[in-house]
Design a protein around this motif. Structure first.
Motif, short mmCIF file in Angstrom:
data_model
loop_
_atom_site.label_atom_id
_atom_site.label_comp_id
_atom_site.label_asym_id
_atom_site.label_seq_id
_atom_site.Cartn_x
_atom_site.Cartn_y
_atom_site.Cartn_z
N LEU A 191 0.88 -1.20 0.08
CA LEU A 191 -0.14 -0.08 0.13
C LEU A 191 0.75 1.31 -0.12
O LEU A 191 0.51 2.48 -0.58
CB LEU A 191 -1.14 -0.02 1.28
CG LEU A 191 -2.00 1.03 1.50
CD1 LEU A 191 -2.83 1.02 0.11
CD2 LEU A 191 -2.81 0.95 2.73
N ALA A 192 2.02 1.27 0.63
CA ALA A 192 2.87 2.46 0.75
C ALA A 192 3.36 2.76 -0.51
O ALA A 192 3.62 3.90 -1.13
CB ALA A 192 4.07 2.05 1.71
N VAL A 193 3.78 1.71 -1.41
CA VAL A 193 4.61 2.11 -2.78
C VAL A 193 3.24 2.67 -3.67
O VAL A 193 3.78 3.02 -4.82
CB VAL A 193 5.10 0.94 -3.17
CG1 VAL A 193 6.18 0.48 -2.34
CG2 VAL A 193 4.12 -0.23 -3.52
N VAL A 194 2.01 2.45 -3.57
CA VAL A 194 1.13 2.86 -4.43
C VAL A 194 0.54 4.42 -4.09
O VAL A 194 0.33 4.79 -2.78
CB VAL A 194 -0.41 2.02 -4.35
CG1 VAL A 194 -1.34 2.32 -5.22
CG2 VAL A 194 0.09 0.66 -4.83
N LYS A 195 0.46 5.17 -5.05
CA LYS A 195 0.12 6.62 -4.77
C LYS A 195 -1.36 6.73 -4.87
O LYS A 195 -1.99 6.45 -5.84
CB LYS A 195 0.85 7.54 -5.99
CG LYS A 195 0.66 8.94 -5.84
CD LYS A 195 1.24 9.73 -6.63
CE LYS A 195 1.12 11.29 -6.58
NZ LYS A 195 1.66 11.98 -7.51
N ILE A 196 -1.78 7.14 -3.80
CA ILE A 196 -3.35 7.06 -3.61
C ILE A 196 -3.47 8.78 -3.77
O ILE A 196 -3.09 9.50 -3.03
CB ILE A 196 -3.59 7.03 -2.13
CG1 ILE A 196 -3.25 5.48 -1.89
CG2 ILE A 196 -5.26 6.69 -2.11
CD1 ILE A 196 -3.73 4.37 -2.72
N PRO A 197 -4.42 9.04 -4.69
CA PRO A 197 -4.81 10.43 -4.84
C PRO A 197 -5.65 10.93 -3.55
O PRO A 197 -6.13 10.40 -2.94
CB PRO A 197 -6.03 10.30 -5.93
CG PRO A 197 -5.95 9.11 -6.72
CD PRO A 197 -5.15 8.09 -5.69
N LYS A 198 -5.29 12.26 -3.32
CA LYS A 198 -5.48 13.07 -2.20
C LYS A 198 -7.09 13.32 -2.34
O LYS A 198 -7.59 13.46 -3.43
CB LYS A 198 -4.80 14.49 -2.18
CG LYS A 198 -3.47 14.38 -1.73
CD LYS A 198 -2.69 15.69 -1.52
CE LYS A 198 -1.34 15.37 -1.11
NZ LYS A 198 -0.41 16.64 -1.10
N LEU A 199 -7.69 13.17 -1.11
CA LEU A 199 -9.14 13.67 -1.00
C LEU A 199 -9.32 15.14 -1.32
O LEU A 199 -8.46 15.92 -0.73
CB LEU A 199 -9.78 13.04 0.40
CG LEU A 199 -9.77 11.65 0.23
CD1 LEU A 199 -10.14 11.24 1.87
CD2 LEU A 199 -10.73 11.15 -0.59
N GLU A 200 -10.44 15.50 -1.81
CA GLU A 200 -10.85 17.09 -1.91
C GLU A 200 -11.23 17.37 -0.41
O GLU A 200 -12.25 16.66 -0.24
CB GLU A 200 -11.59 17.41 -3.12
CG GLU A 200 -10.79 17.02 -4.39
CD GLU A 200 -11.58 17.29 -5.81
OE1 GLU A 200 -12.98 17.77 -5.37
OE2 GLU A 200 -11.23 17.24 -6.77
N LYS A 201 -11.07 18.47 -0.23
CA LYS A 201 -11.51 19.03 1.15
C LYS A 201 -12.89 19.51 0.88
O LYS A 201 -13.48 20.12 -0.03
CB LYS A 201 -10.93 20.21 1.76
CG LYS A 201 -9.38 19.78 2.12
CD LYS A 201 -9.38 18.67 3.26
CE LYS A 201 -7.82 18.39 3.33
NZ LYS A 201 -7.84 17.69 4.65
N THR A 202 -13.78 19.25 1.61
CA THR A 202 -15.39 19.63 1.60
C THR A 202 -15.63 20.41 2.93
O THR A 202 -15.25 20.12 3.76
CB THR A 202 -16.26 18.46 1.18
OG1 THR A 202 -16.34 17.66 2.39
CG2 THR A 202 -15.96 17.50 -0.06
N GLU A 203 -16.97 21.17 2.72
CA GLU A 203 -17.64 21.83 3.87
C GLU A 203 -18.06 20.67 4.94
O GLU A 203 -18.00 21.20 5.98
CB GLU A 203 -18.57 22.85 3.54
CG GLU A 203 -18.04 23.91 2.60
CD GLU A 203 -17.30 24.92 3.26
OE1 GLU A 203 -17.39 24.92 4.72
OE2 GLU A 203 -16.31 25.29 2.89
#
Length: 275
Positions: A191-203
């Protein structure tokens, strides 16, 4: 759950999904094998229905208590970190317990601590890894990839007890625990070597945990059919859980059979789940 696959940013989703899935498969096999071995070890040591009943409570009660919090945490915070931290915590506890068990004659009740920590770790790890998958794969592939993850999960229920019984028949419990350590390390590295897209911040992230839990409960109030399904499942588990906890004791004490026969019981149950 928030988080959606971005085709433009992640064109190698298949290889990334395979890496994560294989890591999780190894980890689940190790976890299921160790879980079976721990319960069987406790059954042989105590021959006590009470001890087996307590083991079932400490193993599954954390899931009931912490599931709402774990789901919200997976939605609000870094899912990759939660998954790796949970896996490594369970692996570290297994390593510490294995070392202590190898050098010391630990009382059997100490296995309850192991089962409880494993239950808490699994409660936080499962929703986190389930939420990561939609971030890795295209929307039109979610059904297929979720099916593969479910197949891996079912496979771990099938093969895990067999692996655990085989290891328990050959090695002492302290060595069997090391399979959980190896599985946690491999899953975390994958899991560490896989790049996970960042979550977009929401209200919605400004809402408090309590508010989100109340909103979740409100869903059950409004959807009566969903409420009845959940209640029915809870009742089934309430009556089934004690019986499943006593399978190892029934096999080892009443029928005087080995761990391999106990794994056959678990294997039959897992096949029934798939069918």
């Amino acid at each position: 759950m928030r988080g959606q696959f971005d085709m433009g940013k992640n064109k190698k989703w298949k290889s990334q999904f395979i890496v994560v899935a294989l890591g999780q498969a190894i980890s689940m096999l190790g976890s299921q094998g160790v879980q079976f071995a721990l319960i069987w070890w406790l059954a042989e040591k105590t021959s006590s229905p009470l001890m087996l009943g307590i083991s079932g409570i400490v193993a599954y009660l954390p899931m009931s208590l912490f599931s709402p919090i774990a789901g919200i945490a997976a939605d609000r915070y870094n899912r990759k970190f939660i998954s790796i931290f949970s896996d490594m915590t369970m692996g570290m506890i297994a390593l510490i317990y294995a070392v202590l068990l190898f050098f010391l004659d630990l009382p059997v009740w100490t296995v309850f601590v192991m089962l409880c920590v494993r239950g808490i770790g699994s409660t936080f790890q499962q929703p986190a890894i389930q939420s990561i998958i939609p971030q890795l794969v295209p929307k039109d592939q979610l059904v297929k990839t979720n099916g593969w993850m479910q197949l891996l999960n079912s496979g771990s229920f099938l093969l895990g007890p067999v692996i655990g019984a085989s290891l328990y028949a050959i090695f002492p419990m302290s060595v069997v625990l090391m399979s959980d350590v190896v599985g946690a390390i491999l899953a975390s590295v994958a899991l560490a070597v896989v790049k996970i897209p960042k979550l977009e911040k929401t209200e919605n992230e400004k809402q408090r945990f309590v508010t989100e839990i109340k909103e979740g409960l409100q869903v059950f109030r409004e959807d009566k059919k969903l409420f009845y399904i959940v209640i029915a499942e809870a009742l089934c588990m309430f009556f089934y859980a004690p019986l499943s906890s006593f399978y190892p004791l029934m096999t080892s004490d009443y029928f005087d059979l080995s761990a391999m026969y106990g794994s056959a019981v678990e294997l039959s149950f897992a096949i029934g789940m798939i069918v």
